[in-house]
Design a protein around this motif. Sequence first.
Motif, PDB file in Angstrom:
ATOM      1  N   ASP A   1       0.107  32.025  85.202  1.00 54.92           N
ATOM      2  CA  ASP A   1      -1.037  31.160  84.883  1.00 54.92           C
ATOM      3  C   ASP A   1      -0.647  29.688  84.953  1.00 54.92           C
ATOM      4  OD1 ASP A   1      -2.686  33.329  84.506  1.00 54.92           O
ATOM      5  OD2 ASP A   1      -2.365  33.420  82.340  1.00 54.92           O
ATOM      6  N   TYR A   2       0.537  29.374  84.422  1.00 59.10           N
ATOM      7  CA  TYR A   2       1.016  27.991  84.453  1.00 59.10           C
ATOM      8  C   TYR A   2       1.189  27.525  85.893  1.00 59.10           C
ATOM      9  CZ  TYR A   2       4.225  24.030  84.153  1.00 59.10           C
ATOM     10  OH  TYR A   2       4.824  22.799  84.314  1.00 59.10           O
ATOM     11  N   ARG A   3       1.775  28.369  86.729  1.00 57.56           N
ATOM     12  CA  ARG A   3       2.024  27.978  88.122  1.00 57.56           C
ATOM     13  C   ARG A   3       0.724  27.810  88.906  1.00 57.56           C
ATOM     14  NH1 ARG A   3       7.254  31.224  90.510  1.00 57.56           N
ATOM     15  NH2 ARG A   3       8.584  31.029  88.679  1.00 57.56           N
TER      16      ARG A   3
ATOM     17  N   ASP B   1      -3.687  21.702  90.307  1.00 57.65           N
ATOM     18  CA  ASP B   1      -3.679  20.267  90.008  1.00 57.65           C
ATOM     19  C   ASP B   1      -2.988  19.476  91.113  1.00 57.65           C
ATOM     20  OD1 ASP B   1      -4.966  20.818  87.648  1.00 57.65           O
ATOM     21  OD2 ASP B   1      -3.156  20.753  86.416  1.00 57.65           O
ATOM     22  N   LEU B   2      -1.839  19.988  91.569  1.00 55.65           N
ATOM     23  CA  LEU B   2      -1.107  19.313  92.639  1.00 55.65           C
ATOM     24  C   LEU B   2      -1.924  19.273  93.928  1.00 55.65           C
ATOM     25  CD1 LEU B   2       2.527  20.690  92.212  1.00 55.65           C
ATOM     26  CD2 LEU B   2       1.825  18.315  92.026  1.00 55.65           C
TER      27      LEU B   2
ATOM     28  N   LYS C   1      -6.940  14.907  97.767  1.00 55.56           N
ATOM     29  CA  LYS C   1      -7.715  13.663  97.641  1.00 55.56           C
ATOM     30  C   LYS C   1      -7.072  12.552  98.462  1.00 55.56           C
ATOM     31  CE  LYS C   1      -9.656  14.496  93.022  1.00 55.56           C
ATOM     32  NZ  LYS C   1      -9.630  14.066  91.591  1.00 55.56           N
ATOM     33  N   LYS C   2      -5.742  12.481  98.400  1.00 58.74           N
ATOM     34  CA  LYS C   2      -5.029  11.433  99.140  1.00 58.74           C
ATOM     35  C   LYS C   2      -5.067  11.700 100.638  1.00 58.74           C
ATOM     36  CE  LYS C   2      -2.016  10.145  95.315  1.00 58.74           C
ATOM     37  NZ  LYS C   2      -0.639  10.045  94.798  1.00 58.74           N
TER      38      LYS C   2
ATOM     39  N   ILE D   1       1.700  14.156  88.795  1.00 62.91           N
ATOM     40  CA  ILE D   1       1.618  15.247  87.811  1.00 62.91           C
ATOM     41  C   ILE D   1       3.018  15.648  87.361  1.00 62.91           C
ATOM     42  CG2 ILE D   1       0.941  17.659  87.466  1.00 62.91           C
ATOM     43  CD1 ILE D   1      -1.355  17.157  89.414  1.00 62.91           C
ATOM     44  N   ILE D   2       3.944  15.734  88.304  1.00 59.46           N
ATOM     45  CA  ILE D   2       5.326  16.071  87.960  1.00 59.46           C
ATOM     46  C   ILE D   2       5.944  14.955  87.125  1.00 59.46           C
ATOM     47  CG2 ILE D   2       7.639  16.445  88.930  1.00 59.46           C
ATOM     48  CD1 ILE D   2       6.317  17.952  91.228  1.00 59.46           C
ATOM     49  N   VAL D   3       5.546  13.721  87.388  1.00 49.65           N
ATOM     50  CA  VAL D   3       6.027  12.595  86.576  1.00 49.65           C
ATOM     51  C   VAL D   3       5.630  12.794  85.115  1.00 49.65           C
ATOM     52  CG1 VAL D   3       5.738  10.130  86.103  1.00 49.65           C
ATOM     53  CG2 VAL D   3       6.101  10.905  88.445  1.00 49.65           C
TER      54      VAL D   3
END
Length: 201
Positions: free
Chosen positions: A54-56, A62-63, A69-70, A140-142
């Motif tokens: 679920d976390y992954r 999100d990633l 978007k970019k 997000i990783i930041v």
Amino acid sequence: MDTTNLKKVKLCKLNDCGGDVKKRWFIDYGIYNPLQKRLETKRIWLPTNPPNADYRYQLAKDLSNEIDKKLKRGILHSTPKKEKKLTPTNFLEITENILTKLVAEKVLRKKSKQRYYTACKHLDNFLLKTSIHFTDITSIIVQDFIKYLKVSDRHKKNIVGFLKSVFGYLIENNFMPYNPFFGSDDKIKYEDSELNCPYSD
């Protein structure tokens, strides 16, 4: 939405290894390379910890949303790499070479170099623990990195400030297409508003 940009990119696609959390999951996306006149596949490896599906899936979502978007806005692009004398693949080696060069050019003072390098060591420990390559870092990783730091919020803001500058140098040396640390320090709430500026001694 600019449909012209969409013709030159391939949006994110998750490979979840059939849901097997014991394997490395990754996200692929494509950016048009103007020199080779073809789409260039980029890959982001998801962290192996925690081993929770679920976390992954949420992290991948999100990633993917952030990167898509970019891509649609044309922010991410394939920059032809110039020949560079910097050859190490290790994050600390690369940043050490860049910082040493900046000191030699009198862009950076030796005292400041040590502060930058200390911040890089914090990030390197996080990258080793999560099996993430520094070129795959996103905003997000930041945020995960900020949570990982076991220091005061004021210290976190200083570390992020130094790393924002370091990644600016990585961009200048063609190691990164964009700076994932921009805006990250604004999300750190702390009581003491005074902090050390990463550009000063």
